[in-house]
Design an enzyme around this catalytic site. Structure first.
Site, short mmCIF file in Angstrom:
data_model
loop_
_atom_site.label_atom_id
_atom_site.label_comp_id
_atom_site.label_asym_id
_atom_site.label_seq_id
_atom_site.Cartn_x
_atom_site.Cartn_y
_atom_site.Cartn_z
N GLY A 1 44.14 48.68 40.22
CA GLY A 1 45.03 47.93 39.92
C GLY A 1 45.39 46.65 40.47
CG ASN A 2 46.88 43.46 38.88
OD1 ASN A 2 48.33 43.28 38.57
ND2 ASN A 2 46.12 43.62 37.68
NE ARG A 3 49.46 41.66 46.45
CZ ARG A 3 50.46 41.74 47.48
NH1 ARG A 3 50.98 42.71 48.07
NH2 ARG A 3 51.26 40.55 47.66
CB SER A 4 50.90 41.93 38.10
OG SER A 4 52.06 41.39 37.36
CB ALA B 1 47.76 40.66 36.72
#
Ligand code: C5P
Length: 426
Positions: A204-207, A271
């Site tokens: 995943g990502n930090r958005s 993102a």
């Protein structure tokens, strides 16, 4: 605008420093009026340095200037954050025992109070009666947020984040937003995609989704019909938007593709993961033990693998570039207007704006909203700085640092402008 920022004595006084900066960085002239108790939390030197003006507490500190009357009379907006139970009580009773309460009595400007206190104090009938009295007199009360309070307890009584307070305060003085997006269907993607490895793990990502959600709320407030394609966002949805939850990049592509023909604008704020695991393991990937490791002498079970030993290798494959796909699908057409985002860092090859300009050319969309990212920048923050680059102009418009709601309005301005210039043939 001349703003009076009153600060009363609660631990949340530290958040008022960021609120003060939001006002000053957006060109407002701020006079801070702390109560005596507020100075126990944040000193007068901090308020003076951040506002560029003396921060007085008492009416007798500079009587020749008649500050108890002048500050309130000259204000265009009075905001008190945090407003303690004591401050609410004194304001409701009309007391005038310090400079802040004098200011509240003399001003004819809109007043915004942001209460912050422990849940018991907030819920007490005395406080609720004071809030009702103040509201009945036209004072704007920003409801406290729920969450972690000082110490281990949590509940209603938290001061909302500075960006939210800033937006709430501005909303009071700015004329109601024009319904200039009425008739348009705006599709906004928000959040960050998750690409599953197995039933429990994902890449995943930090958005946080905050910026995309703010754009959806702003577009809806300006009259647009809004579809919010939301990837893994833990935020309350804007009530006016139709929310389509998605998980992966492929889900997100399908959700956007399905609305392409009906959309007047697509804003790709999400993102999107560029890669996903090549295979999905239907069962949880096990933490294997070294094959030759026999039972440990003391425990009788195989010794755990040493930290730093190689683990499984994850092979990745490319996800589609959804934004580029939308541009391809539109071809020589003019609708929908397509807006991309670029999370950039400056480096030896160019500034954030240089990289964003290159991305605008590469992706072929109508505009790119570029923001500078870093560990403490943009992701999850309430405040953002963006650079708006358009394909039809060499100019760059920079907005911020400002609350994400303010940034969202600037993105809506671009949508409106591009939509005006791309009226589809009848
Ligand atoms: O190429 P890059 O990821 O830097 O571009 C960011 C923009 O492209 C964002 O608007 C994002 O939503 C979009 N994007 C996309 N599909 C991807 C990756 C990014 O649509 N696979």
């Amino acid at each position: 605008m001349r703003v009076v920022l009153g600060v009363s004595g609660g631990i949340a006084a530290y958040k008022a420093c960021s609120l003060l900066r939001l006002f000053t960085e957006n060109g407002h002239d701020v006079t801070v009026v702390p109560t005596r108790a507020a100075l126990e939390f944040v000193g007068a030197a901090t308020w003076s340095a951040l506002s560029g003006k003396p921060a007085r507490t008492d009416v007798f500190e500079d009587p020749a200037q008649v500050p108890h009357v002048r500050i309130g009379q000259q204000a265009d907006l009075v905001v008190v954050a945090p407003a303690t139970a004591d401050l609410l009580a004194r304001a409701a009773a009309g007391l005038a025992d310090d400079l802040l309460t004098n200011t509240l009595l003399t001003t004819r400007a809109p007043v915004v109070l942001a209460p912050a206190m422990h849940t018991e104090m907030w819920e007490h009938p005395a406080t609720q009666a004071n809030v009702a009295t103040l509201r009945s007199r036209g004072v704007h009360i920003v409801d406290p947020a729920s969450g972690r309070l000082t110490g281990a307890d949590s509940g209603a009584g938290r001061l909302p984040e500075p960006g939210e307070l800033y937006a709430a305060a501005l909303a009071v003085v700015e004329p109601a937003t024009k319904p200039d997006l009425t008739g348009l269907h705006v599709v906004v993607t928000a959040g960050g995609t998750r690409e599953p490895l197995d039933p429990v793990r994902f890449l995943g990502n930090r958005s946080s989704g905050k910026q995309g959600y703010a754009i959806a709320a702003a577009a809806a407030a300006r009259g647009a019909r809004v579809t919010l394609v939301s990837a893994n966002v833990a935020l309350p949805a804007p009530t006016e938007a139709l929310v389509v939850p998605v998980t992966t990049a492929l889900d997100l592509r399908d959700a956007v593709d399905a609305r392409f023909g009906d959309a007047d604008a697509i804003v790709m704020a999400a993102a999107v993961a560029d890669f996903r695991p090549a295979t999905y393991a239907a069962a949880k990937i096990k933490k294997t033990h070294p094959p030759d490791a026999g039972p440990d002498a003391s425990t009788g079970v195989p010794a755990p693998q040493e930290e730093g030993m190689p683990g499984p290798t994850v092979e990745l494959v490319r996800n589609p570039d959804i934004l580029a796909g939308l541009v391809r699908r539109r071809g020589a057409g003019v609708r929908p207007v397509i807006v991309g985002f670029a999370a950039e860092t400056g480096d030896a090859d160019g500034t954030v704006v240089d990289h964003a300009r290159a991305k605008l050319t590469r992706k072929g969309c109508d505009a790119i909203i570029a923001n500078e990212v870093g560990v403490d920048k943009t992701f999850g923050q309430d405040v953002n700085t963006i650079h708006i680059l358009r394909r039809d102009s060499a100019e760059v418009r920079t907005v911020g640092p400002a609350a994400k709601a303010v940034v969202a309005d600037a993105v809506c301005d671009v949508i409106r402008d591009l939509a005006d210039h791309s009226v589809p043939p009848q």
